[in-house]
Enzyme design. Sequence first.
Site, mmCIF file in Angstrom:
data_model
loop_
_atom_site.group_PDB
_atom_site.id
_atom_site.type_symbol
_atom_site.label_atom_id
_atom_site.label_comp_id
_atom_site.label_asym_id
_atom_site.label_seq_id
_atom_site.Cartn_x
_atom_site.Cartn_y
_atom_site.Cartn_z
ATOM 1 C CG ASN A 12 -2.081 -13.467 -1.930
ATOM 2 O OD1 ASN A 12 -2.954 -12.678 -2.195
ATOM 3 N ND2 ASN A 12 -1.688 -14.016 -1.192
ATOM 4 C CD GLN A 45 -2.057 -12.523 2.902
ATOM 5 O OE1 GLN A 45 -2.555 -12.974 1.733
ATOM 6 N NE2 GLN A 45 -1.130 -11.844 3.177
ATOM 7 C CG ASN A 63 -0.568 -10.198 6.742
ATOM 8 O OD1 ASN A 63 -0.957 -10.282 5.742
ATOM 9 N ND2 ASN A 63 -0.404 -8.795 7.213
ATOM 10 C CB CYS A 72 -6.873 -9.725 1.873
ATOM 11 S SG CYS A 72 -6.037 -10.913 0.994
ATOM 12 C CG ASN A 74 -4.973 -11.567 -5.039
ATOM 13 O OD1 ASN A 74 -5.361 -11.330 -5.894
ATOM 14 N ND2 ASN A 74 -3.424 -11.410 -4.651
ATOM 15 C CG ASN A 147 -3.684 -3.066 2.575
ATOM 16 O OD1 ASN A 147 -4.329 -2.135 1.455
ATOM 17 N ND2 ASN A 147 -3.441 -4.192 2.189
ATOM 18 C CG HIS A 149 -0.244 -1.098 -0.708
ATOM 19 N ND1 HIS A 149 0.291 -2.100 -1.224
ATOM 20 C CD2 HIS A 149 -1.469 -1.103 -0.264
ATOM 21 C CE1 HIS A 149 -0.721 -3.234 -0.588
ATOM 22 N NE2 HIS A 149 -1.710 -2.608 -0.248
ATOM 23 C CD GLU A 198 0.756 -9.842 0.289
ATOM 24 O OE1 GLU A 198 0.032 -9.967 1.284
ATOM 25 O OE2 GLU A 198 0.224 -10.452 -0.808
ATOM 26 C CB CYS A 207 0.016 -7.850 -3.478
ATOM 27 S SG CYS A 207 -0.566 -6.890 -2.063
ATOM 28 C CB THR A 209 -4.336 -4.258 -1.456
ATOM 29 O OG1 THR A 209 -3.630 -4.968 -0.877
ATOM 30 C CG2 THR A 209 -5.878 -4.483 -0.829
ATOM 31 N N GLY A 210 -2.124 -4.282 -3.549
ATOM 32 C CA GLY A 210 -0.734 -3.755 -4.088
ATOM 33 C C GLY A 210 -0.907 -3.239 -5.698
HETATM 34 N N1 LIG Z 1 -0.190 -8.158 3.459
HETATM 35 C C1 LIG Z 1 -1.463 -7.347 3.320
HETATM 36 C C2 LIG Z 1 -2.927 -8.172 3.406
HETATM 37 C C3 LIG Z 1 -2.716 -8.974 2.381
HETATM 38 C C4 LIG Z 1 -2.986 -8.220 1.054
HETATM 39 C C5 LIG Z 1 -2.901 -8.988 -0.472
HETATM 40 N N2 LIG Z 1 -2.565 -10.528 -0.147
HETATM 41 C C6 LIG Z 1 -3.891 -8.807 -1.158
HETATM 42 O O1 LIG Z 1 -4.436 -9.540 -2.085
HETATM 43 O O2 LIG Z 1 -4.275 -7.493 -1.116
HETATM 44 C C7 LIG Z 1 -1.178 -6.141 4.578
HETATM 45 O O3 LIG Z 1 -0.683 -6.588 5.659
HETATM 46 O O4 LIG Z 1 -1.766 -5.067 4.532
#
Ligand SMILES: N[C@H](CCC[C@H](N)C(=O)O)C(=O)O
Length: 266
Positions: A12, A45, A63, A72, A74, A147, A149, A198, A207, A209-210
């Site tokens: 990422n 990002q 993004n 984010c 990562n 964020n 999910h 994402e 991801c 946060t995912g």
């Molecule tokens: N696309 C995510 C932000 C980047 C998250 C992702 N790259 C990570 O590592 O958490 C959003 O719009 O909330």
Amino acid sequence: MGRFSKMHGLGNDFVVIDARDDAVAMTQARARAIADRHTGIGCDQLIVIGAADDADVSMQIFNADGSEVEACGNATRCVPLFVGRDVTIRTKAGLLDAKAVDGGVSVDMGAPRFDWDAIPLSLPMDTLAMSASWEDLPPPAAVNVGNPHVIFFVEDMDGVNFDRLGPLIEHDPLFPQRVNVNFAQVTGDNHIRLIVWERGAGLTRACGTGACATAVAAIRRRLMAGPVTVSLPGGDLVVDWAPGGTIRMTGPATHVFDGEADWTRF
Ligand SMILES: N[C@H](CCC[C@H](N)C(=O)O)C(=O)O
């Protein structure tokens, strides 16, 4: 001219701009132009590291579509590598701490939120098993880790059409701020396979946060207890959380190269 670093967390990838000494007026249009993989530098990002009154640094996250977002995972792991030491980081999602450990970088991502209006959703709903459906997917969970999910636990990941379902769900009016779409398969006692569409970037190799949101949802549903290994296309993250606590995510961060650019040209 401005200094930047190309970095990634499990593939990422990020352009990380140093704005600690000279503030950078980053706009959505400029972020989109820099992130473009054909006419710009190219990244999932764009990260702007600046000064902060109440932390070692601040972090802005854009993004690839230019949207500025709160968190984010990562990229947060990349900040100690970029700065050269363990740091506290002021973000839109709150104050985070990131430190180098054996095996990479460990980040306290704060406490998850579960109320429907904290995700946010556009109407009241149980977020452990939502009363919403998309084609033959099972009822998902929703978690905010700074964020938004939504997490679908599926029996067979290989049967899911990510490219069709991802954008369909990302833009569903049930999610007024759009949403990151997590497709997860439990593959062991403390192991989850994860693919993420994402928000604002599409399918990425990882991801952070995912991974946090999915591990939290699995623990909330009593599918397992922490720590959880989350296997993404780019590699593994370890996420630990217990109800009432904050989320601890640990994994690699990679510095690829440094560059210089005139940001006014984008
Ligand atoms: N696309 C995510 C932000 C980047 C998250 C992702 N790259 C990570 O590592 O958490 C959003 O719009 O909330």
